[in-house]
Design a protein around this motif. Structure first.
Motif, short mmCIF file in Angstrom:
data_model
loop_
_atom_site.label_atom_id
_atom_site.label_comp_id
_atom_site.label_asym_id
_atom_site.label_seq_id
_atom_site.Cartn_x
_atom_site.Cartn_y
_atom_site.Cartn_z
N ASP A 62 0.82 -1.20 0.00
CA ASP A 62 0.00 0.00 0.00
C ASP A 62 0.86 1.25 0.00
OD1 ASP A 62 -2.17 -1.64 0.14
OD2 ASP A 62 -2.45 -1.42 2.30
N VAL A 63 0.32 2.29 -0.61
CA VAL A 63 0.99 3.59 -0.58
C VAL A 63 0.65 4.27 0.74
CG1 VAL A 63 1.12 5.87 -1.63
CG2 VAL A 63 0.90 3.84 -3.08
N VAL A 64 1.66 4.56 1.52
CA VAL A 64 1.47 5.28 2.78
C VAL A 64 2.35 6.52 2.75
CG1 VAL A 64 1.64 5.19 5.29
CG2 VAL A 64 1.01 3.12 4.01
N PRO A 65 1.76 7.71 2.61
CA PRO A 65 2.57 8.94 2.56
C PRO A 65 3.52 9.04 3.74
CG PRO A 65 0.29 9.40 1.99
CD PRO A 65 0.32 7.98 2.48
N ASP A 66 4.75 9.47 3.45
CA ASP A 66 5.82 9.52 4.46
C ASP A 66 6.16 10.98 4.76
OD1 ASP A 66 7.98 9.18 6.07
OD2 ASP A 66 9.21 8.14 4.58
N ASP A 67 6.22 11.30 6.02
CA ASP A 67 6.52 12.66 6.44
C ASP A 67 7.94 13.06 6.08
OD1 ASP A 67 5.65 15.07 7.77
OD2 ASP A 67 6.98 14.54 9.43
N ASP A 68 8.84 12.07 5.93
CA ASP A 68 10.24 12.37 5.63
C ASP A 68 10.54 12.33 4.13
OD1 ASP A 68 10.89 12.61 8.34
OD2 ASP A 68 11.15 10.43 8.54
N THR A 69 9.54 12.09 3.31
CA THR A 69 9.73 12.05 1.85
C THR A 69 9.15 13.30 1.22
OG1 THR A 69 9.61 9.63 1.88
CG2 THR A 69 9.32 10.73 -0.25
N SER A 70 9.95 13.95 0.41
CA SER A 70 9.51 15.22 -0.19
C SER A 70 8.75 14.99 -1.49
CB SER A 70 10.71 16.13 -0.44
OG SER A 70 11.61 15.52 -1.34
N ALA A 71 7.92 15.96 -1.82
CA ALA A 71 7.15 15.95 -3.06
C ALA A 71 7.13 17.36 -3.62
CB ALA A 71 5.74 15.43 -2.82
N GLU A 72 6.74 17.48 -4.86
CA GLU A 72 6.72 18.79 -5.52
C GLU A 72 5.43 18.92 -6.32
OE1 GLU A 72 10.45 20.40 -7.32
OE2 GLU A 72 9.27 20.38 -9.17
N ILE A 73 4.74 20.04 -6.11
CA ILE A 73 3.48 20.28 -6.80
C ILE A 73 3.60 21.55 -7.64
CG2 ILE A 73 0.98 20.62 -6.58
CD1 ILE A 73 1.17 19.40 -3.78
N LEU A 74 3.34 21.42 -8.94
CA LEU A 74 3.29 22.58 -9.83
C LEU A 74 1.82 22.95 -10.05
CD1 LEU A 74 4.37 24.66 -11.87
CD2 LEU A 74 4.31 22.83 -13.60
N PHE A 75 1.47 24.16 -9.66
CA PHE A 75 0.13 24.68 -9.91
C PHE A 75 0.19 25.39 -11.26
CE2 PHE A 75 0.62 24.34 -5.30
CZ PHE A 75 -0.50 23.58 -4.98
N ALA A 76 -0.24 24.66 -12.29
CA ALA A 76 0.04 25.04 -13.68
C ALA A 76 -0.52 26.39 -14.06
CB ALA A 76 -0.50 23.96 -14.62
N SER A 77 -1.78 26.67 -13.74
CA SER A 77 -2.39 27.94 -14.16
C SER A 77 -1.74 29.13 -13.49
CB SER A 77 -3.89 27.92 -13.86
OG SER A 77 -4.53 26.89 -14.57
N SER A 78 -1.23 28.94 -12.27
CA SER A 78 -0.62 30.03 -11.52
C SER A 78 0.88 30.12 -11.72
CB SER A 78 -0.92 29.86 -10.02
OG SER A 78 -2.31 29.76 -9.79
N GLY A 79 1.49 29.06 -12.25
CA GLY A 79 2.94 29.05 -12.44
C GLY A 79 3.71 29.01 -11.14
N LYS A 119 -12.57 19.97 -5.68
CA LYS A 119 -12.21 19.13 -6.83
C LYS A 119 -11.40 19.93 -7.85
CE LYS A 119 -15.35 18.05 -9.89
NZ LYS A 119 -16.55 17.42 -10.51
N VAL A 120 -10.24 19.41 -8.22
CA VAL A 120 -9.38 20.05 -9.20
C VAL A 120 -8.87 19.00 -10.18
CG1 VAL A 120 -8.65 21.91 -7.65
CG2 VAL A 120 -7.32 19.78 -7.75
N LYS A 121 -8.40 19.46 -11.33
CA LYS A 121 -7.89 18.54 -12.37
C LYS A 121 -6.41 18.28 -12.15
CE LYS A 121 -8.40 16.29 -16.36
NZ LYS A 121 -8.76 17.04 -17.58
N LYS A 122 -6.04 17.00 -12.10
CA LYS A 122 -4.63 16.62 -12.02
C LYS A 122 -4.14 16.41 -13.45
CE LYS A 122 -3.61 12.44 -10.69
NZ LYS A 122 -2.97 11.86 -11.91
N LEU A 123 -3.06 17.11 -13.80
CA LEU A 123 -2.54 17.04 -15.16
C LEU A 123 -1.45 15.99 -15.32
CD1 LEU A 123 -2.36 20.88 -15.85
CD2 LEU A 123 -4.20 19.30 -16.44
N LYS A 124 -0.59 15.87 -14.29
CA LYS A 124 0.51 14.91 -14.34
C LYS A 124 0.80 14.38 -12.94
CE LYS A 124 2.98 17.15 -18.22
NZ LYS A 124 4.25 17.80 -18.63
N GLY A 125 1.46 13.22 -12.91
CA GLY A 125 1.93 12.67 -11.64
C GLY A 125 0.87 11.84 -10.91
N ASP A 126 1.26 11.44 -9.71
CA ASP A 126 0.41 10.56 -8.90
C ASP A 126 0.12 11.19 -7.55
OD1 ASP A 126 0.35 8.42 -10.79
OD2 ASP A 126 2.39 7.89 -10.17
N VAL A 127 -1.09 10.94 -7.07
CA VAL A 127 -1.45 11.33 -5.71
C VAL A 127 -2.06 10.11 -5.01
CG1 VAL A 127 -1.88 13.74 -6.34
CG2 VAL A 127 -3.79 12.11 -6.30
#
Length: 359
Positions: free
Chosen positions: A266-283, A318-326
């Motif tokens: 199972d995917v269990v989000p980790d507090d010590d693992t970093s992620a990056e989110i690009l908010f495309a419309s806002s840049g 609700k928002v549209k995810k363009l790329k990547g996994d959540v």
């Protein structure tokens, strides 16, 4: 005069079983009870299963082998019962429903299986099941009841309709005679012309918190289709439950040995693992931990995603995810169609690696 009483023999699977009763439970579902023709007693642990050798004309060898969880309790050793539900493609179960009658004999292998609370030292249980996955938990509950144990069980079963809740009357009879058996039923829809005042919808975190507020203190046993068990695991993990105290059995593929136990990847989000989110419309890009939600990440960089409940219920975020996994654990606020179209609920979606959303 001294009377010598010899112990009854224990049934071995070299002896065929004789069917003694067939009890319909609901459409396409029945409980089949067997005895040993020799009079031997049955010894097993609650939650274990039997494998039946069932006639199957047209199949290789003329038989099929099907595994069924034992729904009776070892505290009642003179007979043994399995409860089977036929699916649209069933062969073995369909044959039993159409042909198996009292007096007929059938070969069985077992009992076997690791899904049991027989060796558990816990006094507090949370039993969660869907459909015919109720059978091993019924066996465990009946065994504790027969042994006169002080019950502390929250028993949750999910079904299509109230009329399809297997063992409902039997469970209610037990619950009416002890304060320690807390029954909670969840249905997808009510029966026609019969009001339902209980829980309705898909099992989720909100229901869990209402049904068993002390779920963190309970040992969990879960059985049902894999998508259902996945949803249960996600709900528990998302609420901080110690998954070392979680046990499951798929009624489609019970296992006999520890080596056969499937790994729960199972995917269990980790507090010590970093992620990056690009908010495309806002840049704008936000660097966050996996345990941060998309909604929290947006707020941290000054962006506003409309939200309401913040718990995956209302669907406002609700928002549209363009790329990547959540990793999204929602509570009914988004449809399967929207998910397939790429939408997510920002309040309950954790980014995994690099993610791009349309905000």
């Amino acid at each position: 005069m001294d009377v010598v009483t010899s112990a009854a023999a224990v049934w071995q699977d070299s002896e065929s079983l004789e069917c003694v009763s067939v009890v319909p439970e609901m459409p396409n579902t029945a409980s089949f009870t067997f005895r040993a023709p020799s009079g031997a007693l049955f010894s097993y642990e609650p939650g274990q299963f039997l494998t039946l050798e069932i006639p199957a004309p047209g199949q290789p060898g003329g038989v099929v082998h099907r595994t069924y969880t034992i729904s009776s309790s070892p505290s009642r050793p003179r007979s043994i019962t399995i409860t089977a539900k036929a699916q649209s493609d069933s062969i073995g179960t369909r044959w039993m429903l159409d042909n198996l009658q009292p007096g007929m004999r059938i070969k069985a292998i077992g009992p076997a299986g690791l899904f049991t609370n027989a060796k558990s030292s816990s006094g507090k249980y949370l039993f969660i099941s869907a459909g015919s996955g109720i059978t091993p938990l019924m066996s465990m509950t009946t065994c504790m009841w027969d042994e006169g144990r002080a019950l502390d069980v929250v028993f949750i079963n999910c079904a299509k309709r109230p009329s399809e809740i297997i063992f409902r009357q039997r469970l209610e009879q037990m619950a009416s005679r002890t304060h320690g058996l807390n029954l909670k039923f969840v249905v997808e829809e009510p029966d026609p012309y019969r009001p339902w005042t209980g829980y309705q919808g898909q099992f989720n975190q909100l229901m869990l918190g209402l049904m068993a507020p002390d779920y963190l203190d309970r040992e969990v046993y879960c059985c049902g289709p894999e998508p259902f068990m996945q949803a249960v695991r996600d709900a528990l993990a998302g609420l901080g439950y110690d998954m070392e105290n979680y046990h499951q059995e798929s009624f489609g593929a019970p296992v006999e040995t520890e080596a056969q136990q499937p790994e729960l990847d199972d995917v269990v989000p980790d507090d010590d693992t970093s992620a990056e989110i690009l908010f495309a419309s806002s840049g704008v890009t936000a660097k966050v931990a996996e345990t941060d939600t998309v909604l929290a990440a947006a707020r941290s960089v000054g962006l506003n995603i409309p939200s309401g409940c913040t718990f995956g219920v209302c669907g406002t975020c609700k928002v549209k995810k363009l790329k990547g996994d959540v990793h999204m654990v929602h509570n009914g606020g988004i449809s399967e169609g929207d998910i397939e179209a790429g939408y997510i609920l920002a309040c309950c979606s954790n980014p995994i690696g690099k993610v791009e959303v349309e905000v």
